[in-house]
Write a protein that holds these residues in place. Sequence first.
Motif, PDB file in Angstrom:
ATOM      1  N   GLU A  34      28.890  -3.470 -77.932  1.00 12.27           N
ATOM      2  CA  GLU A  34      28.906  -2.330 -78.667  1.00 12.27           C
ATOM      3  C   GLU A  34      29.821  -1.184 -78.934  1.00 12.27           C
ATOM      4  OE1 GLU A  34      25.647  -1.457 -79.485  1.00 12.27           O
ATOM      5  OE2 GLU A  34      25.088  -3.664 -78.572  1.00 12.27           O
ATOM      6  N   MET A  35      31.064  -1.590 -78.329  1.00 12.29           N
ATOM      7  CA  MET A  35      32.205  -0.688 -78.581  1.00 12.29           C
ATOM      8  C   MET A  35      32.583  -1.030 -80.077  1.00 12.29           C
ATOM      9  SD  MET A  35      34.770  -0.681 -75.321  1.00 12.29           S
ATOM     10  CE  MET A  35      34.838  -2.319 -75.018  1.00 12.29           C
ATOM     11  N   MET A  36      33.385   0.072 -80.785  1.00 12.14           N
ATOM     12  CA  MET A  36      33.592  -0.165 -82.115  1.00 12.14           C
ATOM     13  C   MET A  36      35.058  -0.013 -82.434  1.00 12.14           C
ATOM     14  SD  MET A  36      30.985   2.356 -83.815  1.00 12.14           S
ATOM     15  CE  MET A  36      31.206   2.078 -85.518  1.00 12.14           C
ATOM     16  N   PRO A  37      35.657  -1.268 -83.098  1.00 10.84           N
ATOM     17  CA  PRO A  37      36.950  -0.944 -83.605  1.00 10.84           C
ATOM     18  C   PRO A  37      37.424   0.177 -84.235  1.00 10.84           C
ATOM     19  CG  PRO A  37      35.823  -2.718 -84.992  1.00 10.84           C
ATOM     20  CD  PRO A  37      34.812  -2.168 -83.975  1.00 10.84           C
ATOM     21  N   GLY A  38      38.540   0.660 -84.049  1.00 15.55           N
ATOM     22  CA  GLY A  38      38.872   1.774 -84.594  1.00 15.55           C
ATOM     23  C   GLY A  38      38.884   3.106 -83.789  1.00 15.55           C
ATOM     24  N   THR A  39      38.197   3.065 -82.588  1.00 17.06           N
ATOM     25  CA  THR A  39      37.761   3.859 -81.722  1.00 17.06           C
ATOM     26  C   THR A  39      39.060   4.532 -80.956  1.00 17.06           C
ATOM     27  OG1 THR A  39      35.710   3.223 -81.526  1.00 17.06           O
ATOM     28  CG2 THR A  39      36.465   4.879 -79.794  1.00 17.06           C
ATOM     29  N   TYR A  40      39.689   5.749 -80.794  1.00 15.66           N
ATOM     30  CA  TYR A  40      40.653   6.012 -80.502  1.00 15.66           C
ATOM     31  C   TYR A  40      40.263   6.328 -78.562  1.00 15.66           C
ATOM     32  CZ  TYR A  40      42.933   7.422 -84.656  1.00 15.66           C
ATOM     33  OH  TYR A  40      43.689   7.421 -85.867  1.00 15.66           O
ATOM     34  N   LEU A  41      41.450   6.093 -77.975  1.00 17.71           N
ATOM     35  CA  LEU A  41      41.426   6.230 -76.504  1.00 17.71           C
ATOM     36  C   LEU A  41      42.753   6.639 -75.864  1.00 17.71           C
ATOM     37  CD1 LEU A  41      43.441   3.750 -75.248  1.00 17.71           C
ATOM     38  CD2 LEU A  41      41.745   2.519 -76.456  1.00 17.71           C
ATOM     39  N   LYS A  42      42.327   7.305 -74.818  1.00 15.13           N
ATOM     40  CA  LYS A  42      43.520   7.903 -73.785  1.00 15.13           C
ATOM     41  C   LYS A  42      43.564   7.011 -72.681  1.00 15.13           C
ATOM     42  CE  LYS A  42      41.808  12.072 -72.975  1.00 15.13           C
ATOM     43  NZ  LYS A  42      41.428  12.982 -72.507  1.00 15.13           N
ATOM     44  N   ALA A  43      44.944   6.455 -72.322  1.00 12.67           N
ATOM     45  CA  ALA A  43      45.101   5.484 -71.194  1.00 12.67           C
ATOM     46  C   ALA A  43      46.246   5.744 -70.382  1.00 12.67           C
ATOM     47  CB  ALA A  43      45.426   3.987 -72.054  1.00 12.67           C
ATOM     48  N   TRP A  44      45.807   5.195 -69.207  1.00 12.91           N
ATOM     49  CA  TRP A  44      47.120   5.289 -67.947  1.00 12.91           C
ATOM     50  C   TRP A  44      47.585   3.997 -67.695  1.00 12.91           C
ATOM     51  CZ3 TRP A  44      42.811   8.284 -69.008  1.00 12.91           C
ATOM     52  CH2 TRP A  44      42.737   9.352 -68.953  1.00 12.91           C
TER      53      TRP A  44
ATOM     54  N   ILE B   3      56.438   1.569 -79.267  1.00 15.20           N
ATOM     55  CA  ILE B   3      56.379  -0.082 -79.442  1.00 15.20           C
ATOM     56  C   ILE B   3      54.792  -0.156 -79.084  1.00 15.20           C
ATOM     57  CG2 ILE B   3      58.660  -0.642 -78.546  1.00 15.20           C
ATOM     58  CD1 ILE B   3      57.240  -1.536 -75.895  1.00 15.20           C
ATOM     59  N   ARG B   4      54.124  -1.334 -79.495  1.00 17.25           N
ATOM     60  CA  ARG B   4      52.862  -1.406 -79.374  1.00 17.25           C
ATOM     61  C   ARG B   4      52.700  -2.318 -78.304  1.00 17.25           C
ATOM     62  NH1 ARG B   4      49.417   0.255 -83.752  1.00 17.25           N
ATOM     63  NH2 ARG B   4      50.874   1.522 -85.076  1.00 17.25           N
ATOM     64  N   VAL B   5      51.735  -2.094 -77.419  1.00 11.37           N
ATOM     65  CA  VAL B   5      51.148  -2.937 -76.528  1.00 11.37           C
ATOM     66  C   VAL B   5      49.807  -3.408 -76.569  1.00 11.37           C
ATOM     67  CG1 VAL B   5      51.023  -3.114 -73.873  1.00 11.37           C
ATOM     68  CG2 VAL B   5      52.822  -1.569 -74.760  1.00 11.37           C
ATOM     69  N   HIS B   6      49.719  -4.822 -76.296  1.00 10.88           N
ATOM     70  CA  HIS B   6      48.163  -5.344 -76.506  1.00 10.88           C
ATOM     71  C   HIS B   6      47.875  -5.636 -75.099  1.00 10.88           C
ATOM     72  CE1 HIS B   6      45.574  -8.148 -78.541  1.00 10.88           C
ATOM     73  NE2 HIS B   6      45.534  -8.801 -77.614  1.00 10.88           N
TER      74      HIS B   6
ATOM     75  N   THR C 182      50.251   2.799 -77.873  1.00  9.67           N
ATOM     76  CA  THR C 182      51.362   3.019 -78.267  1.00  9.67           C
ATOM     77  C   THR C 182      52.242   3.875 -77.167  1.00  9.67           C
ATOM     78  OG1 THR C 182      50.574   3.569 -80.452  1.00  9.67           O
ATOM     79  CG2 THR C 182      52.703   4.246 -79.950  1.00  9.67           C
ATOM     80  N   VAL C 183      53.509   3.146 -76.546  1.00  6.89           N
ATOM     81  CA  VAL C 183      54.309   3.388 -75.635  1.00  6.89           C
ATOM     82  C   VAL C 183      55.674   4.109 -76.011  1.00  6.89           C
ATOM     83  CG1 VAL C 183      55.251   2.632 -73.352  1.00  6.89           C
ATOM     84  CG2 VAL C 183      53.060   1.932 -74.115  1.00  6.89           C
ATOM     85  N   PHE C 184      56.045   5.116 -75.631  1.00  5.82           N
ATOM     86  CA  PHE C 184      57.333   5.664 -76.172  1.00  5.82           C
ATOM     87  C   PHE C 184      58.536   4.774 -75.567  1.00  5.82           C
ATOM     88  CE2 PHE C 184      55.016   9.504 -76.999  1.00  5.82           C
ATOM     89  CZ  PHE C 184      55.300   9.829 -78.247  1.00  5.82           C
ATOM     90  N   GLU C 185      59.645   4.865 -76.125  1.00  6.84           N
ATOM     91  CA  GLU C 185      60.968   3.730 -75.810  1.00  6.84           C
ATOM     92  C   GLU C 185      61.355   4.301 -74.654  1.00  6.84           C
ATOM     93  OE1 GLU C 185      65.223   2.964 -77.785  1.00  6.84           O
ATOM     94  OE2 GLU C 185      64.057   4.813 -78.388  1.00  6.84           O
ATOM     95  N   LYS C 186      61.361   5.394 -73.883  1.00  7.20           N
ATOM     96  CA  LYS C 186      61.934   5.622 -72.600  1.00  7.20           C
ATOM     97  C   LYS C 186      61.018   5.149 -71.665  1.00  7.20           C
ATOM     98  CE  LYS C 186      59.299  10.021 -72.193  1.00  7.20           C
ATOM     99  NZ  LYS C 186      58.472   9.687 -71.112  1.00  7.20           N
ATOM    100  N   ASP C 187      59.564   4.817 -71.593  1.00  6.31           N
ATOM    101  CA  ASP C 187      58.802   4.125 -70.731  1.00  6.31           C
ATOM    102  C   ASP C 187      58.832   2.625 -70.807  1.00  6.31           C
ATOM    103  OD1 ASP C 187      58.044   6.664 -69.678  1.00  6.31           O
ATOM    104  OD2 ASP C 187      56.812   6.881 -71.365  1.00  6.31           O
TER     105      ASP C 187
ATOM    106  N   SER D 145      51.934   6.315 -63.073  1.00  7.52           N
ATOM    107  CA  SER D 145      51.410   5.900 -64.253  1.00  7.52           C
ATOM    108  C   SER D 145      52.120   6.601 -65.465  1.00  7.52           C
ATOM    109  CB  SER D 145      49.770   6.275 -64.159  1.00  7.52           C
ATOM    110  OG  SER D 145      49.422   7.734 -64.211  1.00  7.52           O
ATOM    111  N   ILE D 146      51.901   5.907 -66.559  1.00 11.54           N
ATOM    112  CA  ILE D 146      52.349   6.466 -67.944  1.00 11.54           C
ATOM    113  C   ILE D 146      51.180   6.550 -68.775  1.00 11.54           C
ATOM    114  CG2 ILE D 146      53.750   5.859 -70.139  1.00 11.54           C
ATOM    115  CD1 ILE D 146      54.880   3.382 -68.193  1.00 11.54           C
ATOM    116  N   LYS D 147      50.995   8.069 -69.245  1.00 13.47           N
ATOM    117  CA  LYS D 147      49.906   8.324 -70.207  1.00 13.47           C
ATOM    118  C   LYS D 147      50.334   8.105 -71.311  1.00 13.47           C
ATOM    119  CE  LYS D 147      46.763  12.483 -70.968  1.00 13.47           C
ATOM    120  NZ  LYS D 147      46.456  13.840 -70.742  1.00 13.47           N
ATOM    121  N   VAL D 148      49.496   7.348 -72.127  1.00 10.26           N
ATOM    122  CA  VAL D 148      49.488   6.989 -73.549  1.00 10.26           C
ATOM    123  C   VAL D 148      48.285   7.223 -74.420  1.00 10.26           C
ATOM    124  CG1 VAL D 148      51.384   5.442 -72.962  1.00 10.26           C
ATOM    125  CG2 VAL D 148      49.124   4.767 -72.845  1.00 10.26           C
TER     126      VAL D 148
END
Length: 397
Positions: A297-307, A285-288, A242-247, A73-76
């Motif tokens: 109930e979720m709000m736009p602009g909320t920050y998140l951690k993803a794998w 790069i941006r990944v959608h 947001t994903v780094f170029e190397k990944d 997994s890639i942590k982003v």
Amino acid sequence: MKTTFNHNRIMAICLPALVLLLISCGNKSKAPAADSTATAEHHEENIVELTKAQYQTVNIQTGTVTLRELSGSIKVNGMLDVPPQQTVSISMPYGGILRNTTLLEGYWVKKGQIIARMEHPDYIQLQQDYLEAKSQLGYLSLEFARQQELSAENVTSRKTFQKTEADHRSLQIKLEALKQKLQLMNINVQKLEKGTILRSIPVVTPISGYVTRVNANIGKFVSPNEAMFQIVDTEHLHAEITVFEKDIPRLKIGRKVRFILSSETKERTATIHLIGREIDSDRTIRVHCHLDREDREMMPGTYLKAWIETGAAEVPSLPENAIVMDGGKQYIFLQEPGDDDHYHFSRVEVKTGVSEGGYTEVMLPSAVDADTARVVISGAADLLAKMNSGDEEGHGH
């Protein structure tokens, strides 16, 4: 007397030189011993020795490095966002005074709901112009039909008929243009044609969603196309990560993404839908990603951690308990040859990769034979504690 004096003088010169030579030779002969002591100390600092009793108390267990299929997994990081078509700024094509609204930020509104009313003399004038044009068109339609009959019978001149036809067509165009303007202002033309002239016009929301901005107050003159309200439809939120170029080579449309919002602890899932085609200045790069389960109930602009899941592969791995951290580095312990009363273990620095299900990928140094090495898989933390306590005692001494 002269001979004795010369002899004493020669001895006085040679004796100090001889002493210096002997001291020099003595230092050279001792140098290797000092080096070997330093080497021995360096070697010993990565070795832990346990007695038989200590070995049994700690309950040391050893194993080998095995190939295991682990999912990488890639942590982003990223944030919740909405597509442009789900965010609407409410404005009016004609300026006017805001006379009524009950909206506050956070209100939920439905598509087609009247959210405000505006007034201006020009609104009344526009409705008047439409009704007058409608009335004139009725008369001109009759006149056009009459001139058409007369022209067919050659009773009237062709020029008179053409002028009547042009006037009729021009008025039709004007009436249609006025109708379109009225519709832009949310005025019901059918009711207007029945004689209902509105003093105030309604402001209607084109989508359902939450009010996120209120930029006008009652009594304020709002210029044409000035945004009064902003409404966001949160039913179609997406994760913008947001994903780094190397990944980038590890990305693929359709892969699963696990994420946790900064305001929550529960894990949610999404799927990669689009991958950006331009690398930003920070080499990302941006990944959608589309959410697997939408939540209003979720709000736009909320920050998140993803794998981002990158698929499974067979990699050399060890149980997580076999790997210990010390001074910002990761280590394992290998059992070395010993005797019945003493057990020796050496500490080896390793690099780690993906982790899953209690196992972690390990990259061993080239000097370690992964097939034969006996790795401590239970009790590594105790060995590290003993090693560190031994260091403290040595330093204290």
